[in-house]
Design a protein around this motif. Structure first.
Motif, PDB file in Angstrom:
ATOM      1  N   ASP A  58       5.180   9.254   2.897  1.00  0.00           N
ATOM      2  CA  ASP A  58       4.032   8.440   3.316  1.00  0.00           C
ATOM      3  C   ASP A  58       3.359   7.756   2.130  1.00  0.00           C
ATOM      4  N   GLU A  59       3.212   8.463   1.022  1.00  0.00           N
ATOM      5  CA  GLU A  59       2.628   7.853  -0.182  1.00  0.00           C
ATOM      6  C   GLU A  59       3.516   6.726  -0.690  1.00  0.00           C
ATOM      7  N   GLN A  60       4.820   6.940  -0.702  1.00  0.00           N
ATOM      8  CA  GLN A  60       5.727   5.898  -1.182  1.00  0.00           C
ATOM      9  C   GLN A  60       5.709   4.685  -0.263  1.00  0.00           C
ATOM     10  N   LEU A  61       5.652   4.903   1.048  1.00  0.00           N
ATOM     11  CA  LEU A  61       5.584   3.767   1.966  1.00  0.00           C
ATOM     12  C   LEU A  61       4.294   2.974   1.758  1.00  0.00           C
ATOM     13  N   ALA A  62       3.194   3.660   1.550  1.00  0.00           N
ATOM     14  CA  ALA A  62       1.919   2.965   1.282  1.00  0.00           C
ATOM     15  C   ALA A  62       2.027   2.157  -0.014  1.00  0.00           C
TER      16      ALA A  62
END
Length: 134
Positions: free
Chosen positions: A57-61
């Motif tokens: 999720d952090e990488q997608l953001a």
């Protein structure tokens, strides 16, 4: 829809002869009256120092924040995106990736491809490349 008010985006989703599209997937779009095309390299979920986000999720953001910055440098926004390819380290990331794409594009569908691939660094979970038109 885009920075160029003359641009036309026409969805091509035949009802016969091909499997059905979905709410977040379209078979093709035709882009007319384009003055510029921007081809964006695969973009990772890295922060400005080059560190990967700790979770998917952090990488997608981070990917989408990075894409917004790259598009802005060309005077474009995510509204200009007309094609997207995701490279996922694991097939189980597909649902989260699709949800992030739908959020980032405000529900607008564009032709997409998701590929499961080994990334160049072990902590890179996703890489996204886009084509934008304006």
């Amino acid at each position: 829809m885009t920075a160029n008010p003359k641009i036309e985006i026409i969805v091509h989703d035949p009802a016969d002869g091909v499997y059905a599209s979905t709410d977040d997937y379209v078979h093709a779009v035709e882009v007319r009256n384009v003055q510029r095309l921007l081809f964006v390299s695969g973009t990772m979920g890295l922060d400005p120092s080059g560190a990967a986000g700790a979770t998917l999720d952090e990488q997608l953001a981070l990917v989408w924040a990075n894409l917004r910055a790259i598009l802005a440098s060309a005077g474009m926004t995510v509204d200009n995106v007309v094609r997207l390819t995701s490279h996922l380290r694991d097939a189980s990331y597909a649902e989260a990736n699709a949800a992030a794409r739908v959020r980032a594009l405000g529900g607008r569908t564009v032709p997409t491809t998701a590929i499961v691939a080994q990334t160049l660094a072990g902590d890179w979970l996703v890489e996204i490349e886009v084509t934008a038109a304006g």
